[in-house]
Scaffold this active site. Sequence first.
Site, short mmCIF file in Angstrom:
data_model
loop_
_atom_site.label_atom_id
_atom_site.label_comp_id
_atom_site.label_asym_id
_atom_site.label_seq_id
_atom_site.Cartn_x
_atom_site.Cartn_y
_atom_site.Cartn_z
N ARG A 1 0.82 -1.23 0.00
CA ARG A 1 0.00 0.00 0.00
C ARG A 1 0.85 1.28 0.00
O ARG A 1 0.46 2.29 0.57
CB ARG A 1 -0.97 0.01 1.18
CG ARG A 1 -2.00 -1.10 1.16
CD ARG A 1 -2.90 -1.05 2.38
NE ARG A 1 -2.14 -1.32 3.59
CZ ARG A 1 -2.54 -1.02 4.81
NH1 ARG A 1 -3.70 -0.41 4.99
NH2 ARG A 1 -1.79 -1.30 5.87
N HIS B 1 -17.59 11.05 2.94
CA HIS B 1 -16.34 10.87 2.21
C HIS B 1 -15.57 12.17 2.06
O HIS B 1 -14.44 12.18 1.57
CB HIS B 1 -16.62 10.27 0.83
CG HIS B 1 -17.39 9.00 0.88
ND1 HIS B 1 -18.76 8.95 0.73
CD2 HIS B 1 -16.99 7.73 1.13
CE1 HIS B 1 -19.16 7.70 0.86
NE2 HIS B 1 -18.12 6.95 1.10
N TRP C 1 1.30 3.32 -2.37
CA TRP C 1 0.53 4.37 -3.07
C TRP C 1 -0.41 5.07 -2.10
O TRP C 1 -0.45 6.30 -2.02
CB TRP C 1 -0.24 3.69 -4.20
CG TRP C 1 -1.10 4.53 -5.08
CD1 TRP C 1 -0.71 5.19 -6.21
CD2 TRP C 1 -2.50 4.75 -4.95
NE1 TRP C 1 -1.80 5.81 -6.79
CE2 TRP C 1 -2.91 5.56 -6.03
CE3 TRP C 1 -3.47 4.35 -4.03
CZ2 TRP C 1 -4.23 5.97 -6.22
CZ3 TRP C 1 -4.78 4.75 -4.20
CH2 TRP C 1 -5.15 5.56 -5.28
N HIS D 1 -28.06 -1.48 5.86
CA HIS D 1 -27.47 -0.28 5.26
C HIS D 1 -26.93 -0.61 3.88
O HIS D 1 -26.38 -1.69 3.65
CB HIS D 1 -26.33 0.25 6.13
CG HIS D 1 -25.57 1.38 5.49
ND1 HIS D 1 -26.14 2.60 5.26
CD2 HIS D 1 -24.29 1.45 5.01
CE1 HIS D 1 -25.25 3.39 4.68
NE2 HIS D 1 -24.13 2.71 4.51
#
Length: 749
Positions: A18, A683, A20, A630
Amino acid sequence: MTTITTSNLGFPRLGRKREWKKAIESYWAKKIDKAELDQKISDLHRENLLLQKHYNLDSVPVGDFSLYDHILDTSLLFNIIPERFQGREVNDDLLFDIARGNKEHVASALIKWFNTNYHYIVPEWDNVEPKVNHNVLLDRFNYAKSLNVNAHPVIVGPITFVKLSKGGHQSFEEKVQTLLPLYKEVLQALVDAGAEYIQVDEPVLVTDESEAYEAITREAYDYFDKAGLADKLVIQTYFERANVKFLSSLPVGGLGLDFVHDNGYNLKQIESGDFDSSKTLYAGIIDGRNVWAADIEAKKKLIETLQGHAKHIVIQPSSSLLHVPVSLDDETLEQSIEEGLSFATEKLDELDALRRLFNQNDSAKYDKLKARYERFQSQSFKNLEYDFDSVPTSRKSPFPERKKAQDARLHLPDLPTTTIGSFPQTQEVRKYRADWKNKRISDEAYNNFLESEIARWIKIQEDIGLDVLVHGEFERNDMVEFFGEKLQGFLVTKFGWVQSYGSRAVKPPVIYGDVKWTEPLTVKETVYAQSLTDKPVKGMLTGPVTILNWSFERVDVPRKVVQDQIALAIDEEVLALEEAGIKVIQVDEPALREGLPLRSEYHEQYLADAVNSFKLATSSVQDETQIHTHMCYSQFGQIIHAIHELDADVISIETSRSHGDLIKDFEDINYDLGIGLGVYDIHSPRIPTEDEIATAIDRSLQQIDRSLFWVNPDCGLKTRKEDEVKDALTVLVNTVRKKRASNNQNKPA
């Protein structure tokens, strides 16, 4: 004899560990400057290119690599910039703001990439002035050349790009026509720079709507033909069958087809003579979406069949390898299972084995992979018996009766407030979990920390004034991986990360055997949280459809069987929570829509199976136990009736980035169950205003009965900072309090 060469459609951006993600998030957190970010990203891009070259690919993709999302890259390339972000320099900071939002402006919508767990940023056409900005694709192609990497550029095609867009007054055809000269300019520059071919991704041409796009598709590629570009273009499709006869009739040099996820139809069309054998066939024969090793002998036979219908064949994965982890090299898995796995680099090795076999008569690598596959297949992973019929698939009473029982038990106010489940996973939380997993701290020390975080956040929620609380999920790295670690039949890798959206990475578990619940999974933390408050605390589970869709599924057993096995396991946990006194239990299904097949002929069966599995997992409880679910990141119009059939007492749906679109869906259905439409976008770091939340509530109440409506953020809060969460939830609760007061004043005396 037909020549066999190899290519790839795309490679994981994340890096083996990870790198990036860490670089980009460090830049967002202002821990590194732009120059250092650029260097780290350049190093990783270089590593990706050279790694693919190492596996002897005849052509390596460029343009698949991105700082966030390749669709957003295309938007910026053609100046399709949301109106609220216009007037700024087109650079990486603008890209990040469009994707994430900022303090002044909301982010663009985030939608699932077809039926995968990847998400793209939706292009917005309102008041745009399309033009070609800096040609980053040309930069990347030239960079690959400087490394002596034989590369081909990759760009999403005009039909797919426009289909994935929204807004603007122009028709679909007008938008495509507007873009064609811009595409021509970009493509011509790549050809002038020496591109042997350009991969033009048109996955929308495998959907039901592809027939409606045939006229504009032909117009677009005729335009490129007249510009002298036709022979350099390869129309690439994936994820389903395509209309081979139509696509073969277009003036392009090659056609890319998926021979893994096409249900056999692409091969049938090839064998029927629908493919123009003068073109190059780009055959997606290695599964780009799952992690199981290829049946290399079957792939050999497939190539032999295809050789009778094409003069030149390029073998490649069925789709971009974006959807699988980078490599097995750093894993320490049980050998008997690892032999059956294949990540991105292993898939390239499979292609190399086949290339060597056909072109050089070198069978050494092929024989090794064949023996490995046969050893794995010789094992049996079907060991358990299930009695699916013994578990109910409907609640004891209809919703109106259940609601009365739940209202009497919970005593919730008008417009009850809650969150979706998770709270910030701080660096401290992650460190404690990592230290515990690596045995650097004791079980007692870890449990004490978890309890302190749970207690702290229960108090925060009470102070803010939320009505239904959650424990925060601090013990969970991921909502699916957590269950994969605890259910029999799952395997969790150490570095099996894939990109979900932006910098968010997930580590899907691998389902290799029969699934079974063996002990309580979530009861301890939930019961502890409930002991700290008089308000109801939700038990938080992930549903069977999502667990399956967000795992790498086994392929030796029908999908429905695996899904129902998971449902029985979740049913056991639901009953354990209920027995422990938990009054509200949420079984999340955010991936229900994502798994919907791209062809409508398969929709009815998929949705029937999904609804049945959810009800299998949630129907054993008493009427007074409130079941929530959800969903997020999806376009719900196609499944709105299935959502209703789930018969969940309350559903919360992520809608903040496309609130109006979802409200329209409810105009066609009288939704008579509890529902919360997310009122702000989690977000983005931006804090919503009371006016924005009030507007979202008012819009929702135009279609939804007030007595059924809940108010909540649109998704879990795991990725947000603590202050952002507190501030946003305070605004949410204050807005609801004013709505309640206003409603009470308007009631007749």
